[in-house]
Write a protein that holds these residues in place. Sequence first.
Motif, PDB file in Angstrom:
ATOM      1  N   LYS A 113       0.820  -1.219   0.000  1.00  0.00           N
ATOM      2  CA  LYS A 113       0.000   0.000   0.000  1.00  0.00           C
ATOM      3  C   LYS A 113       0.853   1.268   0.000  1.00  0.00           C
ATOM      4  O   LYS A 113       0.534   2.237  -0.688  1.00  0.00           O
ATOM      5  N   GLU A 114       1.933   1.254   0.769  1.00  0.00           N
ATOM      6  CA  GLU A 114       2.756   2.464   0.880  1.00  0.00           C
ATOM      7  C   GLU A 114       3.321   2.879  -0.480  1.00  0.00           C
ATOM      8  O   GLU A 114       3.448   4.059  -0.773  1.00  0.00           O
TER       9      GLU A 114
ATOM     10  N   THR B 201       0.352   4.566  -2.412  1.00  0.00           N
ATOM     11  CA  THR B 201       0.018   5.930  -1.973  1.00  0.00           C
ATOM     12  C   THR B 201       1.153   6.892  -2.297  1.00  0.00           C
ATOM     13  O   THR B 201       0.912   8.038  -2.669  1.00  0.00           O
ATOM     14  N   GLU B 202       2.375   6.407  -2.218  1.00  0.00           N
ATOM     15  CA  GLU B 202       3.509   7.285  -2.541  1.00  0.00           C
ATOM     16  C   GLU B 202       3.446   7.718  -4.008  1.00  0.00           C
ATOM     17  O   GLU B 202       3.605   8.892  -4.330  1.00  0.00           O
TER      18      GLU B 202
END
Lengths: 343, 343
Positions: free
Chosen positions: A233-234, A237-238
């Motif tokens: 997920k990170e 989103t990044e």
Amino acid sequence: MIKVGLNGYGTIGKRVADAVLKNSRFQLVGIVKYTPDYSSKMAFKKGINIYVPPEKWRDFESQGVTPKGTIQEFLEESSIIIDASPSGKGFANLSLYKAAGKPAIFQGGEKPEVAELSFSTYCNYDEAVGRKYLRVVSCNTTGLLRILCVLHKEFNVKRARVLVIRRGADPKEDARGPINSIKLESVEDVSHHGKDAMLVLPNVKIISQAVVVPTTLMHVQYLDVEVATPVIKEQVTEVLSRYARILLVDPKKTGLDSTSKLIEAARDFLRSRNDIYENVVFENSILVSGNSISLIQAIHQESIVVPENMDALYAVAGVKLPLEKVVEETDKLLGIGGLKDVF
Amino acid sequence: MIKVGLNGYGTIGKRVADAVLKNSRFQLVGIVKYTPDYSSKMAFKKGINIYVPPEKWRDFESQGVTPKGTIQEFLEESSIIIDASPSGKGFANLSLYKAAGKPAIFQGGEKPEVAELSFSTYCNYDEAVGRKYLRVVSCNTTGLLRILCVLHKEFNVKRARVLVIRRGADPKEDARGPINSIKLESVEDVSHHGKDAMLVLPNVKIISQAVVVPTTLMHVQYLDVEVATPVIKEQVTEVLSRYARILLVDPKKTGLDSTSKLIEAARDFLRSRNDIYENVVFENSILVSGNSISLIQAIHQESIVVPENMDALYAVAGVKLPLEKVVEETDKLLGIGGLKDVF
């Protein structure tokens, strides 16, 4: 200054007019109007030139709106036309533009054949530069393609399934429904958005379906995307947060968990006409598991294509700037990015 | 500059804050907030001071909003308080203001006993000057009283019957209905608007009833007014057209025949938050026969009381200006009057 004529002054046209007026590279020649309603009068009082069919000249004058010229004069004085006339009418106008030898930018309501290329900035700007006829894809397809092309560049998207929850009508449309139903958009198996998106992003299999609901504020889309290799997920989103036209909103922190609250925030931020040019991605809704990314986003149907129309002008005019600079100029003039600070 | 503190930053509060910021007679001390949501953050980024309960201080700081002080400090620093807190809470706040010795202006959601006088500019400004506690009547009552007091002054109104067609919820309120019903506002025989209006205009018999409908944009009111002597339509329109806060709209000429189109026009006119501070009277709906005048008007529930709140500040602050000048200043700063040119 490049002389831009605007044929059509409805939901998209009036917004693009305001955007052109803000941009010193372009000069707004004027707009074409057929009826002397309040919007003609407002445009006239703002100092925008109004071009009308000769037989309507007197109707306008009797309402205190002095036309600048006829449609023929409008075509002569414009170097590039943006056609924002009602769906289907743009196609009929194409022959006019061809006869006058003027390049033109059309909207997504027209058939793809109206132009050489269907266009979405983050996907195919470089391919669009120097073209004579472009078609900016529709609001839902624009919102969808921004996400898909950004993810594709980074993670190589294989396929996407999309459910579009469409607003029933625009805020001003008081004769259109549904007012108490959830309706299939089409009796066909799929909606046009996926096919339309594949004109711009042909190597990704995109299948969309759509329902229509009783609201006027924004569309909402559910995207389920398969990428080439597992992600977390990170990373997602990044990547999304790098783009000014994608706004990640955390409903827990901000309290913004509905289209009505998003529009309220745009009103509070004093965006003109409460426009939200950005895809609003609900941060909590981003689910990532292996190769699969899903998310829910809200798309402001009235204004989402305005930045892409401006970028299309740069492309057709052949402004000598790289994609990043074009996007930067458009975003700056429209105030895109400002909401990031408060969300 | 007179130091104005704003307790409550919801629908009315945030609009009154913007109005106070535009007026060089007044200085906005700041606002009281209880939760660090997006609107706190927007206000903070705008440079508005935020006052919070001491126990909430850290919650705000963790969201990047540094409070200016506590509610106690807010009270000390303000010379006049505008209370725009949720209905009923203003009454609870009265004791705070009394203890601090500060005059206050309340909203129509409070019981009349909260203040010395219920207030509506066109009706009783002179009576309000120098008072310590005023209550600006609610949105529907404000819209109703503007018309009644203007007609009363000119034609001596004997009685009025009113049907209010209320919007179900404000645009941002996504948890309030009805979504598919026309509902009696009350199981009582009459609605509160008439009684409330009679607090301000006691010599006219005003009876109101109300239904609630599934829309968020504006209220609509039907007024049937009996005056002392026979009149003709031209007299009525001439009188109404003298007042900047009353906007006569001809749907035939302008195409504006619904609340959604009116709001669209306000968006196009780039009114902040699409606010319509004016009563919008549909010109075609004005029927005059003998002693009887009836009309249909639209009232923008979110913003209609903003001018009256500003006038109330002048009255409580004891600004030495006659009514006409006060109204002129308020109207000018809010841009009231501008729409007359294009409608």
